[in-house]
Design a protein around this motif. Structure first.
Motif, PDB file in Angstrom:
ATOM      1  N   ALA A  73       0.833  -1.215   0.000  1.00 11.01           N
ATOM      2  CA  ALA A  73       0.000   0.000   0.000  1.00 11.01           C
ATOM      3  C   ALA A  73       0.860   1.255   0.000  1.00 11.01           C
ATOM      4  CB  ALA A  73      -0.937   0.001   1.208  1.00 11.01           C
ATOM      5  N   GLN A  74       1.930   1.267   0.814  1.00  7.32           N
ATOM      6  CA  GLN A  74       2.770   2.464   0.857  1.00  7.32           C
ATOM      7  C   GLN A  74       3.556   2.613  -0.440  1.00  7.32           C
ATOM      8  OE1 GLN A  74       6.457   3.303   2.133  1.00  7.32           O
ATOM      9  NE2 GLN A  74       6.936   1.428   1.053  1.00  7.32           N
ATOM     10  N   CYS A  75       3.980   1.511  -1.052  1.00  6.21           N
ATOM     11  CA  CYS A  75       4.689   1.591  -2.337  1.00  6.21           C
ATOM     12  C   CYS A  75       3.782   2.158  -3.421  1.00  6.21           C
ATOM     13  CB  CYS A  75       5.198   0.211  -2.762  1.00  6.21           C
ATOM     14  SG  CYS A  75       6.606  -0.370  -1.797  1.00  6.21           S
ATOM     15  N   GLU A  76       2.539   1.682  -3.453  1.00  9.90           N
ATOM     16  CA  GLU A  76       1.587   2.164  -4.460  1.00  9.90           C
ATOM     17  C   GLU A  76       1.238   3.633  -4.232  1.00  9.90           C
ATOM     18  OE1 GLU A  76      -2.984   1.349  -5.838  1.00  9.90           O
ATOM     19  OE2 GLU A  76      -1.813  -0.357  -5.123  1.00  9.90           O
ATOM     20  N   ALA A  77       0.986   4.002  -2.990  1.00 14.13           N
ATOM     21  CA  ALA A  77       0.583   5.382  -2.684  1.00 14.13           C
ATOM     22  C   ALA A  77       1.716   6.380  -2.923  1.00 14.13           C
ATOM     23  CB  ALA A  77       0.104   5.479  -1.235  1.00 14.13           C
ATOM     24  N   LEU A  78       2.948   5.971  -2.608  1.00 16.71           N
ATOM     25  CA  LEU A  78       4.084   6.892  -2.711  1.00 16.71           C
ATOM     26  C   LEU A  78       4.868   6.727  -4.005  1.00 16.71           C
ATOM     27  CD1 LEU A  78       5.376   6.578   0.972  1.00 16.71           C
ATOM     28  CD2 LEU A  78       3.845   8.313   0.020  1.00 16.71           C
ATOM     29  N   GLY A  79       4.562   5.692  -4.780  1.00 24.00           N
ATOM     30  CA  GLY A  79       5.254   5.474  -6.039  1.00 24.00           C
ATOM     31  C   GLY A  79       6.712   5.067  -5.863  1.00 24.00           C
ATOM     32  N   ILE A  80       6.976   4.265  -4.844  1.00 26.71           N
ATOM     33  CA  ILE A  80       8.339   3.804  -4.574  1.00 26.71           C
ATOM     34  C   ILE A  80       8.318   2.294  -4.386  1.00 26.71           C
ATOM     35  CG2 ILE A  80       9.142   5.975  -3.551  1.00 26.71           C
ATOM     36  CD1 ILE A  80       8.597   4.807  -0.778  1.00 26.71           C
ATOM     37  N   TRP A 117      10.839   0.878   1.716  1.00 25.82           N
ATOM     38  CA  TRP A 117      10.155   1.449   2.869  1.00 25.82           C
ATOM     39  C   TRP A 117      10.472   2.939   2.968  1.00 25.82           C
ATOM     40  CZ3 TRP A 117       6.303  -0.632   5.328  1.00 25.82           C
ATOM     41  CH2 TRP A 117       6.210  -2.020   5.441  1.00 25.82           C
ATOM     42  N   ALA A 118       9.456   3.768   3.093  1.00 27.17           N
ATOM     43  CA  ALA A 118       9.648   5.195   3.355  1.00 27.17           C
ATOM     44  C   ALA A 118       9.995   5.344   4.830  1.00 27.17           C
ATOM     45  CB  ALA A 118       8.384   5.981   3.023  1.00 27.17           C
ATOM     46  N   GLY A 119      10.906   6.256   5.133  1.00 26.72           N
ATOM     47  CA  GLY A 119      11.374   6.419   6.504  1.00 26.72           C
ATOM     48  C   GLY A 119      10.285   6.736   7.504  1.00 26.72           C
ATOM     49  N   TRP A 120       9.283   7.518   7.097  1.00 24.25           N
ATOM     50  CA  TRP A 120       8.258   7.934   8.048  1.00 24.25           C
ATOM     51  C   TRP A 120       7.254   6.828   8.365  1.00 24.25           C
ATOM     52  CZ3 TRP A 120       3.048   8.355   6.728  1.00 24.25           C
ATOM     53  CH2 TRP A 120       2.753   8.298   5.354  1.00 24.25           C
ATOM     54  N   ALA A 164      -2.361  15.676  12.077  1.00 26.47           N
ATOM     55  CA  ALA A 164      -3.638  15.230  11.506  1.00 26.47           C
ATOM     56  C   ALA A 164      -3.434  14.720  10.081  1.00 26.47           C
ATOM     57  CB  ALA A 164      -4.655  16.370  11.523  1.00 26.47           C
ATOM     58  N   GLU A 165      -2.573  15.391   9.334  1.00 24.60           N
ATOM     59  CA  GLU A 165      -2.310  14.969   7.958  1.00 24.60           C
ATOM     60  C   GLU A 165      -1.598  13.618   7.924  1.00 24.60           C
ATOM     61  OE1 GLU A 165       0.069  16.360   3.943  1.00 24.60           O
ATOM     62  OE2 GLU A 165       0.132  17.635   5.712  1.00 24.60           O
ATOM     63  N   VAL A 166      -0.565  13.454   8.724  1.00 31.59           N
ATOM     64  CA  VAL A 166       0.186  12.190   8.755  1.00 31.59           C
ATOM     65  C   VAL A 166      -0.721  11.057   9.242  1.00 31.59           C
ATOM     66  CG1 VAL A 166       2.106  10.955   9.843  1.00 31.59           C
ATOM     67  CG2 VAL A 166       2.418  13.297   9.032  1.00 31.59           C
ATOM     68  N   PHE A 167      -1.510  11.334  10.271  1.00 28.44           N
ATOM     69  CA  PHE A 167      -2.441  10.333  10.804  1.00 28.44           C
ATOM     70  C   PHE A 167      -3.429   9.888   9.717  1.00 28.44           C
ATOM     71  CE2 PHE A 167      -6.286   9.183  13.280  1.00 28.44           C
ATOM     72  CZ  PHE A 167      -5.750   8.145  14.023  1.00 28.44           C
ATOM     73  N   SER A 168      -3.940  10.850   8.967  1.00 28.87           N
ATOM     74  CA  SER A 168      -4.869  10.538   7.875  1.00 28.87           C
ATOM     75  C   SER A 168      -4.191   9.706   6.792  1.00 28.87           C
ATOM     76  CB  SER A 168      -5.416  11.837   7.276  1.00 28.87           C
ATOM     77  OG  SER A 168      -6.197  11.560   6.147  1.00 28.87           O
ATOM     78  N   ARG A 169      -2.954  10.039   6.459  1.00 34.47           N
ATOM     79  CA  ARG A 169      -2.219   9.284   5.439  1.00 34.47           C
ATOM     80  C   ARG A 169      -1.994   7.845   5.885  1.00 34.47           C
ATOM     81  NH1 ARG A 169       2.627  11.869   2.728  1.00 34.47           N
ATOM     82  NH2 ARG A 169       1.525  12.062   0.756  1.00 34.47           N
ATOM     83  N   LEU A 170      -1.703   7.645   7.160  1.00 33.48           N
ATOM     84  CA  LEU A 170      -1.515   6.290   7.672  1.00 33.48           C
ATOM     85  C   LEU A 170      -2.802   5.485   7.559  1.00 33.48           C
ATOM     86  CD1 LEU A 170       0.721   7.066  10.768  1.00 33.48           C
ATOM     87  CD2 LEU A 170       1.405   5.778   8.726  1.00 33.48           C
ATOM     88  N   ARG A 171      -3.919   6.126   7.853  1.00 35.63           N
ATOM     89  CA  ARG A 171      -5.211   5.430   7.723  1.00 35.63           C
ATOM     90  C   ARG A 171      -5.509   5.118   6.257  1.00 35.63           C
ATOM     91  NH1 ARG A 171      -9.354   7.239  12.291  1.00 35.63           N
ATOM     92  NH2 ARG A 171      -8.412   5.965  13.914  1.00 35.63           N
ATOM     93  N   GLN A 172      -5.119   6.019   5.360  1.00 37.17           N
ATOM     94  CA  GLN A 172      -5.337   5.776   3.929  1.00 37.17           C
ATOM     95  C   GLN A 172      -4.504   4.603   3.440  1.00 37.17           C
ATOM     96  OE1 GLN A 172      -4.462   9.578   2.163  1.00 37.17           O
ATOM     97  NE2 GLN A 172      -6.588  10.237   2.260  1.00 37.17           N
ATOM     98  N   LEU A 173      -3.400   4.335   4.108  1.00 38.27           N
ATOM     99  CA  LEU A 173      -2.571   3.186   3.754  1.00 38.27           C
ATOM    100  C   LEU A 173      -3.151   1.883   4.300  1.00 38.27           C
ATOM    101  CD1 LEU A 173       1.010   4.662   4.268  1.00 38.27           C
ATOM    102  CD2 LEU A 173      -0.196   4.251   2.117  1.00 38.27           C
ATOM    103  N   GLY A 174      -4.285   1.970   4.966  1.00 36.18           N
ATOM    104  CA  GLY A 174      -4.988   0.776   5.440  1.00 36.18           C
ATOM    105  C   GLY A 174      -4.679   0.381   6.871  1.00 36.18           C
ATOM    106  N   LEU A 175      -3.990   1.238   7.618  1.00 36.27           N
ATOM    107  CA  LEU A 175      -3.673   0.898   9.002  1.00 36.27           C
ATOM    108  C   LEU A 175      -4.846   1.198   9.919  1.00 36.27           C
ATOM    109  CD1 LEU A 175      -0.029   2.191   9.499  1.00 36.27           C
ATOM    110  CD2 LEU A 175      -0.804  -0.100   8.915  1.00 36.27           C
ATOM    111  N   GLU A 176      -5.106   0.273  10.807  1.00 30.67           N
ATOM    112  CA  GLU A 176      -6.065   0.530  11.878  1.00 30.67           C
ATOM    113  C   GLU A 176      -5.238   1.052  13.034  1.00 30.67           C
ATOM    114  OE1 GLU A 176      -8.796  -2.602  12.781  1.00 30.67           O
ATOM    115  OE2 GLU A 176      -8.935  -3.174  10.673  1.00 30.67           O
ATOM    116  N   ILE A 177      -5.173   2.374  13.127  1.00 30.68           N
ATOM    117  CA  ILE A 177      -4.264   3.029  14.051  1.00 30.68           C
ATOM    118  C   ILE A 177      -5.032   4.001  14.924  1.00 30.68           C
ATOM    119  CG2 ILE A 177      -3.657   4.811  12.370  1.00 30.68           C
ATOM    120  CD1 ILE A 177      -0.767   4.650  13.486  1.00 30.68           C
ATOM    121  N   ALA A 178      -4.594   4.143  16.159  1.00 32.86           N
ATOM    122  CA  ALA A 178      -5.205   5.097  17.088  1.00 32.86           C
ATOM    123  C   ALA A 178      -4.191   6.208  17.347  1.00 32.86           C
ATOM    124  CB  ALA A 178      -5.561   4.409  18.395  1.00 32.86           C
TER     125      ALA A 178
END
Length: 171
Positions: free
Chosen positions: A10-17, A20-23, A60-74
């Motif tokens: 998911a992160q490879c597809e979303a970021l086009g890499i 692993w992205a460092g963040w 809020a932006e980073v948290f949203s991006r993590l959820r968009q990558l499919g993570l169930e994160i709190a």
């Protein structure tokens, strides 16, 4: 292992890499260890100073991006994330209002340059309303907001629950 692979894909597809992205690595490590995924809000994001509000928006932006990558994160502080989203919405509202005002002014000038200045001044009041006055929510969001409003402001019984008449409005 499957969830780690899905996260990587998911992160490879979303970021086009294709690495692993460092963040995202700290969350991959949490998945690898089988830990509950938690986004740690930066301490400054919980303050109400300008720098803190900027941190809250970024969190809020980073948290949203993590959820968009499919993570169930709190989030470690849900209120800080919500404050960041509100800050971002206020900024977007301002930018939209400015863009609408510029477009309305340009169109008004384009079409009124052919009429006399007297008529042009009389027509000046006919403008597009500010975006704050326009409804942008979906029907479900609006119904949920109405339900919350009725629950917050409706007549209450002695035990604190809603009285019968307001309940009928939200069924």
């Amino acid at each position: 292992m499957n969830s780690l692979k899905e996260f990587f894909d998911a992160q490879c597809e979303a970021l086009g890499i294709d690495f692993w992205a460092g963040w995202v690595l700290p969350y991959a490590r949490q998945i690898e260890k089988g830990q509950k995924l938690v986004y740690e809000v930066r301490p400054m994001a919980v303050t109400d100073v300008e720098y803190g509000r900027a941190n809250a928006v970024e969190d809020a932006e980073v948290f949203s991006r993590l959820r968009q990558l499919g993570l169930e994160i709190a989030a470690s502080d849900e209120e800080a994330i919500a404050r960041g989203e509100r800050q971002l919405k206020a900024w977007l509202d301002t930018k939209i209002d400015e863009a609408v005002a510029r477009a309305a002014k340009d169109e008004f000038e384009k079409y009124t340059k052919f009429v006399g200045s007297d008529l042009s001044q009389r027509l000046q009041g006919n403008a597009i309303p500010e975006s704050k006055q326009m409804e942008t929510r979906t029907l479900h969001q609006a119904l949920k907001a109405y339900r919350q409003y009725v629950e917050n402001t409706g007549k209450k019984r002695d035990n604190g629950s809603l009285a019968r008449s307001p309940k009928n409005y939200i069924r």
